[in-house]
Design a protein around this motif. Structure first.
Motif, short mmCIF file in Angstrom:
data_model
loop_
_atom_site.label_atom_id
_atom_site.label_comp_id
_atom_site.label_asym_id
_atom_site.label_seq_id
_atom_site.Cartn_x
_atom_site.Cartn_y
_atom_site.Cartn_z
N VAL A 192 -6.96 3.51 -8.72
CA VAL A 192 -5.91 3.98 -9.64
C VAL A 192 -6.28 5.37 -10.17
O VAL A 192 -5.42 6.27 -10.24
CB VAL A 192 -5.73 2.98 -10.80
CG1 VAL A 192 -4.87 3.59 -11.91
CG2 VAL A 192 -5.08 1.69 -10.29
N ALA A 193 -7.55 5.57 -10.55
CA ALA A 193 -7.97 6.87 -11.08
C ALA A 193 -7.85 7.97 -10.03
O ALA A 193 -7.30 9.05 -10.29
CB ALA A 193 -9.40 6.78 -11.59
N VAL A 194 -8.37 7.72 -8.83
CA VAL A 194 -8.33 8.72 -7.76
C VAL A 194 -6.88 8.98 -7.33
O VAL A 194 -6.49 10.14 -7.09
CB VAL A 194 -9.19 8.27 -6.56
CG1 VAL A 194 -8.97 9.19 -5.36
CG2 VAL A 194 -10.66 8.26 -6.95
N VAL A 212 0.30 3.95 -9.29
CA VAL A 212 0.97 2.87 -8.54
C VAL A 212 0.46 2.85 -7.10
O VAL A 212 0.17 1.80 -6.53
CB VAL A 212 2.50 3.04 -8.59
CG1 VAL A 212 3.18 2.10 -7.57
CG2 VAL A 212 3.02 2.75 -9.99
N LEU A 213 0.38 4.05 -6.50
CA LEU A 213 -0.12 4.14 -5.12
C LEU A 213 -1.53 3.54 -5.03
O LEU A 213 -1.82 2.75 -4.12
CB LEU A 213 -0.14 5.60 -4.67
CG LEU A 213 -0.71 5.87 -3.28
CD1 LEU A 213 0.16 5.23 -2.21
CD2 LEU A 213 -0.83 7.38 -3.02
N ALA A 215 -2.95 1.34 -7.02
CA ALA A 215 -2.93 -0.11 -7.26
C ALA A 215 -2.47 -0.87 -6.02
O ALA A 215 -3.03 -1.92 -5.68
CB ALA A 215 -2.01 -0.42 -8.44
N VAL A 216 -1.45 -0.35 -5.35
CA VAL A 216 -0.96 -1.02 -4.13
C VAL A 216 -2.00 -0.94 -3.02
O VAL A 216 -2.26 -1.92 -2.31
CB VAL A 216 0.37 -0.40 -3.67
CG1 VAL A 216 0.78 -0.92 -2.30
CG2 VAL A 216 1.47 -0.68 -4.69
N MET A 217 -2.62 0.22 -2.89
CA MET A 217 -3.57 0.42 -1.79
C MET A 217 -4.83 -0.42 -1.96
O MET A 217 -5.42 -0.88 -0.96
CB MET A 217 -3.92 1.90 -1.66
CG MET A 217 -2.80 2.72 -1.03
SD MET A 217 -3.21 4.48 -0.84
CE MET A 217 -4.58 4.41 0.33
N VAL A 218 -5.27 -0.66 -3.19
CA VAL A 218 -6.50 -1.45 -3.36
C VAL A 218 -6.26 -2.89 -2.91
O VAL A 218 -7.13 -3.52 -2.32
CB VAL A 218 -7.02 -1.40 -4.81
CG1 VAL A 218 -6.12 -2.18 -5.76
CG2 VAL A 218 -8.44 -1.96 -4.88
N THR A 260 -4.05 0.13 4.69
CA THR A 260 -3.50 0.95 3.61
C THR A 260 -2.56 2.04 4.12
O THR A 260 -1.84 2.66 3.33
CB THR A 260 -4.63 1.62 2.80
OG1 THR A 260 -5.49 2.33 3.71
CG2 THR A 260 -5.45 0.60 2.05
N LEU A 261 -2.54 2.27 5.43
CA LEU A 261 -1.72 3.35 5.98
C LEU A 261 -0.23 3.17 5.72
O LEU A 261 0.45 4.09 5.27
CB LEU A 261 -1.95 3.46 7.49
CG LEU A 261 -3.04 4.42 7.94
CD1 LEU A 261 -3.34 4.23 9.42
CD2 LEU A 261 -2.65 5.86 7.65
N VAL A 262 0.29 2.00 6.02
CA VAL A 262 1.74 1.78 5.90
C VAL A 262 2.23 1.91 4.45
O VAL A 262 3.18 2.66 4.18
CB VAL A 262 2.15 0.41 6.49
CG1 VAL A 262 3.64 0.17 6.29
CG2 VAL A 262 1.80 0.36 7.98
N PRO A 263 1.61 1.22 3.48
CA PRO A 263 2.07 1.39 2.10
C PRO A 263 1.89 2.81 1.58
O PRO A 263 2.71 3.30 0.80
CB PRO A 263 1.22 0.40 1.30
CG PRO A 263 0.06 0.08 2.16
CD PRO A 263 0.56 0.18 3.57
N CYS A 264 0.81 3.50 2.01
CA CYS A 264 0.61 4.88 1.58
C CYS A 264 1.74 5.76 2.09
O CYS A 264 2.31 6.57 1.34
CB CYS A 264 -0.75 5.37 2.08
SG CYS A 264 -1.16 7.04 1.52
N TRP A 265 2.07 5.64 3.38
CA TRP A 265 3.15 6.43 3.95
C TRP A 265 4.48 6.13 3.26
O TRP A 265 5.24 7.05 2.90
CB TRP A 265 3.26 6.16 5.45
CG TRP A 265 4.44 6.82 6.08
CD1 TRP A 265 4.59 8.16 6.35
CD2 TRP A 265 5.65 6.19 6.52
NE1 TRP A 265 5.82 8.39 6.93
CE2 TRP A 265 6.49 7.19 7.06
CE3 TRP A 265 6.09 4.88 6.53
CZ2 TRP A 265 7.75 6.92 7.56
CZ3 TRP A 265 7.36 4.59 7.05
CH2 TRP A 265 8.16 5.62 7.54
N LEU A 266 4.77 4.84 3.05
CA LEU A 266 6.05 4.46 2.41
C LEU A 266 6.15 5.01 0.99
O LEU A 266 7.18 5.61 0.62
CB LEU A 266 6.17 2.94 2.39
CG LEU A 266 6.58 2.25 3.70
CD1 LEU A 266 6.46 0.74 3.56
CD2 LEU A 266 8.01 2.64 4.09
#
Length: 272
Positions: A192-194, A212-213, A215-218, A260-266
């Motif tokens: 979340v911090a990064v 948010v990004l 939190a989802v990625m972790v 983590t690639l797909v949620p990051c891209w979306l």
């Protein structure tokens, strides 16, 4: 402290750090010179991961054609970068068709088993890796890839430190005995911090978007790590390989990155 850390995580920490720094330098160096170099780096890394998976399946008499998988991987990466999501999907579909056709001419015995494994490898890691090319496509694609890599690495580092210092409660003793809820909390805070910092600094986004990004990625990184752990348990192996000291095989390093690639891209496509 180092000895305890090594015992509790099963890692050679100095070697793991050295490999991590070298990989980060390779990724960043290729990103900010010529984008096509980064795609070659991705193709090489994921290609090694594909080879490890094919070899692991072969140890259980599951036949997956490596040449078709590698050609399909390159087609998906190139299709995604030069043609976008439609070309990625089309390249994947063609790869699956060739894989099924290839296996058809080897007889009926074990067809469903081998064909299913072949399609699985075409998805994981190859199709998921195609989203790295989609992430790279925009003019600010290099920044997006840096954010993706940094958040995923933050998950690993935050989880490692918190797990060593505070880890008590096992997350999933059957699948991955060394993972703890305290480690997950450390991963979450770091991501979340990064995420908040880099999305704001590199892309001009809002702090909440980066948070948010992260939190989802972790969550996705943790699930990806657990999935690879259960694959290895099912196949009866400890690591996918020994290529990377302190990490294991290439797939042992790619597991959380792929998920983590797909949620990051979306999310970056929606936010920025």
């Amino acid at each position: 402290m180092n000895a305890t850390g090594n015992q509790r995580t099963g890692r050679n920490l100095p070697a793991a750090i050295g490999v991590g720094v070298a990989l980060a330098a390779l990724v960043i160096g290729s990103l900010y010179t010529f984008k096509a170099i980064f795609l070659i780096v991705v193709a090489a890394a994921v290609g090694l991961g594909v080879h490890e998976l094919v070899k692991a399946f072969a140890s259980r008499d599951i036949r997956v054609p490596l040449p078709v998988q590698l050609v399909g991987l390159v087609a998906m990466l190139a299709g995604a970068y030069y043609g976008g999501p439609v070309s990625l999907v089309g390249s994947f579909a063609l790869t699956v068709m060739v894989l099924l056709g290839w296996r058809t001419f080897q007889g009926a015995d074990g067809f469903v088993r081998d064909a299913t494994a072949s399609v699985f490898v075409a998805v994981y890691p190859s199709l998921l890796a195609g989203f790295a090319a989609l992430l790279l496509q925009p003019d600010d694609g290099a920044h997006r890839v840096v954010i993706f890599v940094a958040i995923t690495v933050a998950s690993d580092i935050g989880g490692y430190v918190a797990g060593i210092l505070f880890g008590r409660h096992k997350m999933s003793p059957i699948i991955s005995p060394k993972k703890t809820w305290e480690g997950f909390a450390g991963s979450a805070l770091a991501c979340v911090a990064v995420g908040a910092w880099l999305v704001c600094w590199l892309l001009g986004g809002a702090l909440w978007q980066g948070a948010v990004l992260g939190a989802v990625m972790v969550v996705c990184a943790t699930v990806g790590d657990l999935i690879e752990s259960i694959i290895k348990r099912d196949l009866g192996i400890k690591d996918m390989g020994t290529l990377l000291p302190g990490h294991g095989g290439m797939m042992d390093r790619l597991d959380s990155l792929l998920f983590t690639l797909v949620p990051c891209w979306l999310l970056l496509s929606l936010f920025i």
